[in-house]
Design a protein around this motif. Structure first.
Motif, PDB file in Angstrom:
ATOM      1  N   GLN A 129      -9.354  -3.232  -6.824  1.00 58.81           N
ATOM      2  CA  GLN A 129      -8.564  -2.234  -5.964  1.00 58.81           C
ATOM      3  C   GLN A 129      -6.994  -3.222  -6.028  1.00 58.81           C
ATOM      4  O   GLN A 129      -5.436  -2.429  -6.837  1.00 58.81           O
ATOM      5  CB  GLN A 129      -8.243  -2.033  -4.196  1.00 58.81           C
TER       6      GLN A 129
ATOM      7  N   LYS B 192      -3.629  -3.279  -8.610  1.00 62.48           N
ATOM      8  CA  LYS B 192      -2.229  -2.811  -8.474  1.00 62.48           C
ATOM      9  C   LYS B 192      -0.592  -3.723  -9.404  1.00 62.48           C
ATOM     10  O   LYS B 192      -0.079  -3.714  -9.216  1.00 62.48           O
ATOM     11  CB  LYS B 192      -1.646  -3.389  -6.762  1.00 62.48           C
TER      12      LYS B 192
ATOM     13  N   ARG C  47      -5.900   5.141  -5.361  1.00 60.86           N
ATOM     14  CA  ARG C  47      -6.606   5.358  -4.596  1.00 60.86           C
ATOM     15  C   ARG C  47      -8.126   6.131  -5.050  1.00 60.86           C
ATOM     16  O   ARG C  47      -9.266   5.576  -4.221  1.00 60.86           O
ATOM     17  CB  ARG C  47      -5.740   6.286  -4.170  1.00 60.86           C
TER      18      ARG C  47
ATOM     19  N   TYR D 125     -15.888   2.228  -3.716  1.00 57.83           N
ATOM     20  CA  TYR D 125     -16.067   1.510  -2.099  1.00 57.83           C
ATOM     21  C   TYR D 125     -17.692   2.196  -2.685  1.00 57.83           C
ATOM     22  O   TYR D 125     -18.130   1.853  -1.478  1.00 57.83           O
ATOM     23  CB  TYR D 125     -15.222   1.796  -1.366  1.00 57.83           C
TER      24      TYR D 125
ATOM     25  N   GLU E  92      -6.471  -1.721   3.689  1.00 51.92           N
ATOM     26  CA  GLU E  92      -7.447  -2.000   2.707  1.00 51.92           C
ATOM     27  C   GLU E  92      -8.711  -0.457   2.239  1.00 51.92           C
ATOM     28  O   GLU E  92      -9.185   0.502   2.012  1.00 51.92           O
ATOM     29  CB  GLU E  92      -8.522  -3.072   1.542  1.00 51.92           C
ATOM     30  N   LYS E  93      -9.239  -0.716   3.887  1.00 57.10           N
ATOM     31  CA  LYS E  93     -10.520   0.300   4.209  1.00 57.10           C
ATOM     32  C   LYS E  93      -9.654   1.866   4.144  1.00 57.10           C
ATOM     33  O   LYS E  93     -10.835   2.714   3.636  1.00 57.10           O
ATOM     34  CB  LYS E  93     -11.173  -0.417   5.010  1.00 57.10           C
ATOM     35  N   ILE E  94      -8.603   1.602   4.362  1.00 54.22           N
ATOM     36  CA  ILE E  94      -7.934   2.762   4.493  1.00 54.22           C
ATOM     37  C   ILE E  94      -7.916   3.789   2.981  1.00 54.22           C
ATOM     38  O   ILE E  94      -7.830   4.296   3.303  1.00 54.22           O
ATOM     39  CB  ILE E  94      -6.511   2.902   5.389  1.00 54.22           C
ATOM     40  N   GLU E  95      -7.047   2.929   2.388  1.00 60.20           N
ATOM     41  CA  GLU E  95      -6.661   3.357   1.077  1.00 60.20           C
ATOM     42  C   GLU E  95      -8.055   3.186   0.068  1.00 60.20           C
ATOM     43  O   GLU E  95      -8.233   4.311  -0.909  1.00 60.20           O
ATOM     44  CB  GLU E  95      -6.183   1.895   0.297  1.00 60.20           C
ATOM     45  N   MET E  96      -9.567   2.758   0.599  1.00 56.09           N
ATOM     46  CA  MET E  96     -10.281   3.118   0.374  1.00 56.09           C
ATOM     47  C   MET E  96     -10.696   4.313   0.656  1.00 56.09           C
ATOM     48  O   MET E  96     -12.636   4.970   0.054  1.00 56.09           O
ATOM     49  CB  MET E  96     -11.239   1.695  -0.072  1.00 56.09           C
TER      50      MET E  96
ATOM     51  N   HIS F 128       0.816  -1.756  -0.478  1.00 57.39           N
ATOM     52  CA  HIS F 128       0.126   0.076  -0.013  1.00 57.39           C
ATOM     53  C   HIS F 128       0.864   0.759  -0.064  1.00 57.39           C
ATOM     54  O   HIS F 128       0.784   2.067   0.860  1.00 57.39           O
ATOM     55  CB  HIS F 128      -0.896  -0.119   1.589  1.00 57.39           C
TER      56      HIS F 128
ATOM     57  N   ARG G 236      -7.350  -5.919   5.859  1.00 52.65           N
ATOM     58  CA  ARG G 236      -8.801  -5.907   5.634  1.00 52.65           C
ATOM     59  C   ARG G 236      -8.585  -3.669   5.918  1.00 52.65           C
ATOM     60  O   ARG G 236      -8.986  -3.129   5.007  1.00 52.65           O
ATOM     61  CB  ARG G 236      -9.543  -6.572   6.362  1.00 52.65           C
TER      62      ARG G 236
ATOM     63  N   ALA H  72     -10.163   3.651  -6.302  1.00 54.51           N
ATOM     64  CA  ALA H  72     -10.518   2.318  -4.736  1.00 54.51           C
ATOM     65  C   ALA H  72     -11.565   3.395  -3.904  1.00 54.51           C
ATOM     66  O   ALA H  72     -12.833   2.862  -3.564  1.00 54.51           O
ATOM     67  CB  ALA H  72      -9.565   1.873  -4.163  1.00 54.51           C
ATOM     68  N   ILE H  73     -12.173   4.556  -3.879  1.00 49.43           N
ATOM     69  CA  ILE H  73     -12.109   5.574  -3.003  1.00 49.43           C
ATOM     70  C   ILE H  73     -14.315   5.683  -3.950  1.00 49.43           C
ATOM     71  O   ILE H  73     -15.078   5.550  -2.858  1.00 49.43           O
ATOM     72  CB  ILE H  73     -12.031   6.828  -2.859  1.00 49.43           C
TER      73      ILE H  73
END
Lengths: 432, 148
Positions: free
Chosen positions: B26, B30, B40, B47, A287-291, A152, A284, B43-44
């Motif tokens: 995501q 990569k 990023r 989501y 991944e969520k921080i990145e989203m 990441h 997990r 991904a945002i």
């Protein structure tokens, strides 16, 4: 050298693939019934150590440590050590370590408090401007930092650029020892007694600042048997609350609390903090921080080991027992703040807490060992996946079908390694 | 021209698995070496879109297509639809119930976030007919590591 955290003694390896499946970065395969480790993908998490039924895999943290009598030997104690001895005062644990022949034993409590002050300071300073990227990620767990660098890289900037307590203290102790004993830096050997297999290479720790801060690392499990005897002896003695070692301080329960998940953020005043432990949960969470899921949060404590550092692979006591011991210590000794804030503020303003090199400089830490796939190759993987059994049996030597498909497309495995593809290619069922 | 296509079915109100399509996207991006900052952004958007479809919609469908010059995210559902798209695009506007807000959703930033992070966003929606959000991201030369 990246990744040389573990050694495989292959003569004992049965090719069972437990390690292959446990590895979070898919750095292990089975070839000809033996494990093949790719150290350039290893983050030193120690999951393979935990699952190997044959004892093939060993941490490169030292297990024997003849002390050099010509040197001044100081041991920095991971607070996890206190959790290994129920009903024992932390200062008695320090005395027991000293009995093993160290000239000085060093407790971290005050430096943990200093670190936590810096966390609060940094958040307060950047919260309004949002100049630093939020949520900030704790720099404490080296495995997390490496996982971020490898998987990441966009989150490297989120890592709090504050030096870790063990590093602050190692620098401090080295300077202090030089002036107390009037000796040079090379006459000092600083040990770190730790539950963490990933600190094996003190020359290759997380941030470049940390190079050389600790000379040698020893696993708690390696000192435990001898330590038990000394602790037993000290427990037999009369109560002694006075200590002569200038570095022993008087440990409170801030250290023990720190060693369990949540213990880093628990004494902090700020809102918007999370603590997460365990490898699966951490993956997990990253991944969520990145989203963007946690954008509203200020600070996230991440510890790869289950229940926190006291669940580290190099501990000696069951982690749930250790947690219980920590809870007792917290009740008895408390986690009060003991350092004057104005003095800490002065250090903070001087930049004393800050790492010279930002974690984002780790961008090249893991070189591009995996050439990116082309779109065609990616489609090929998807096509191959539709033929594979999808049960992730690992008989082919890869941890799961997707990884196997990738290996085939990259020319690192043969189609015939998979029993299902073998059947198809031999025309048994004829439908491709 | 090479194109990579993948689609996922989204189960209504299945919060246990919500987000998995986005994570899978995501990881895929990569692997093909898309530039991290762009991943990023995708991904945002993925989501937020996935959560919207899971939260409000029925029979959600999540599609991604990667071409040499662009990425397309196409998320649709057969839910209640959006009554007033213009209003829905306002920051902070939300129709989420108290229950969803307590779960940390429904701050009214979803659609604005998706618009900010994509290069182009189109919404088709009609009350009672469902919603379709299509987001595009252009891949400039150099946004992949090993352009062939």
């Amino acid at each position: 050298m990246i990744g040389e955290y573990v050694t495989f003694q292959l003569d004992k390896c049965t090719g069972c693939a437990h390690c292959v499946k446990a590895c979070p970065t898919r750095a292990i395969r089975i070839r000809s019934l033996k494990a093949v480790h790719h150290p350039d993908l290893c983050i030193g998490c120690g999951e393979c150590l935990r699952v190997c039924p044959e004892g093939v895999i060993q941490s490169n943290v030292e297990s024997r440590f003849p002390l050099d009598p010509d040197k001044t030997n100081a041991a920095i104690i991971s607070p996890v050590l206190y959790s290994q001895f129920p009903d024992t005062m932390p200062c008695d644990v320090l005395r027991a370590v000293k009995e093993m022949g160290f000239d000085h034993v060093v407790d971290l409590s005050f430096h943990l408090e200093m670190f936590q002050f810096a966390v609060e300071g940094f958040i307060a300073q950047n919260r309004e401007t949002r100049q630093a990227p939020f949520p900030l990620i704790s720099p404490i767990c080296p495995v997390v930092i490496r996982l971020i660098a490898l998987k990441h890289p966009t989150l490297l900037d989120n890592i709090l650029p504050i030096r870790r307590p063990a590093v602050m203290i190692a620098d401090d102790v080295r300077k202090k020892l030089q002036s107390i004993h009037n000796i040079t830096a090379s006459e000092i050997e600083i040990f770190h007694i730790t539950p963490c297999p990933s600190k094996a290479l003190s020359q290759e720790m997380v941030l470049k600042d940390e190079i050389g801060s600790v000379d040698r690392t020893i696993g708690i499990n390696a000192v435990y048997p001898e330590l038990c005897k000394h602790v037993e002896n000290i427990r037999e003695m009369e109560l002694d609350i006075y200590d002569t070692d200038p570095f022993a301080n008087i440990p409170n329960a801030r250290g023990p609390m720190w060693s369990k998940s949540g213990g880093e953020i628990n004494p902090l005043r700020d809102e918007g903090m999370l603590s997460v432990s365990g490898l699966q949960e951490i993956r997990r969470c990253l991944e969520k921080i990145e989203m963007g899921v946690f954008d509203e949060m200020n600070y996230i404590e991440l510890r790869v080991c289950p229940q926190g550092c006291l669940g580290g692979p190099l501990t000696a006591v069951d982690r749930h027992m250790a947690k219980q011991t920590v809870q007792k210590l917290v009740r008895t000794f408390g986690v009060n703040r003991r350092l004057p804030p104005y003095k800490l503020q002065r250090l903070y303003d001087r930049g004393w807490f800050f790492a010279n090199i930002r974690p984002s400089d780790l961008t090249g830490y893991y070189p591009d060992q995996r050439q990116a796939l082309t779109i065609d190759q990616m489609q090929e993987i998807e096509n191959l996946l539709s033929l594979l059994p999808g049960i992730d049996c690992a008989v082919c030597g890869a941890p799961d079908c997707r990884t196997f498909a990738e290996d085939v497309v990259r020319g690192r495995a043969r189609r015939s390694d998979c029993f299902r593809l073998r059947e198809i290619d031999n025309g048994k069922e004829g439908d491709t | 021209m090479a194109a990579l296509k993948k689609s996922f079915q989204l189960k209504s109100r299945d919060f246990m698995h919500a987000g998995e399509a986005s994570i899978s996207v995501q990881n895929m991006l990569k692997q093909i070496g898309i530039e991290p900052a762009l991943i990023r952004r995708v991904a945002i958007c993925a989501y937020e879109g996935e959560m919207n479809a899971v939260t409000h919609g029925e029979n959600g469908n999540f599609r991604i297509e990667v071409n040499t010059d662009k990425i397309i995210l196409d998320i649709s559902d057969e839910g209640p639809g959006i009554e007033d798209i213009e209003k829905a695009m306002e920051k902070g506007f939300s129709t989420a119930t108290e229950e969803y807000r307590e779960m940390g959703f429904g701050a009214g930033m979803g659609l604005p976030n998706m618009e900010t992070n994509s290069d182009r966003m189109d919404i088709e929606s009609e009350k009672g007919q469902g919603t379709r959000v299509v987001m595009r991201f252009s891949l400039s030369p150099g946004s992949r590591k090993n352009e062939t």
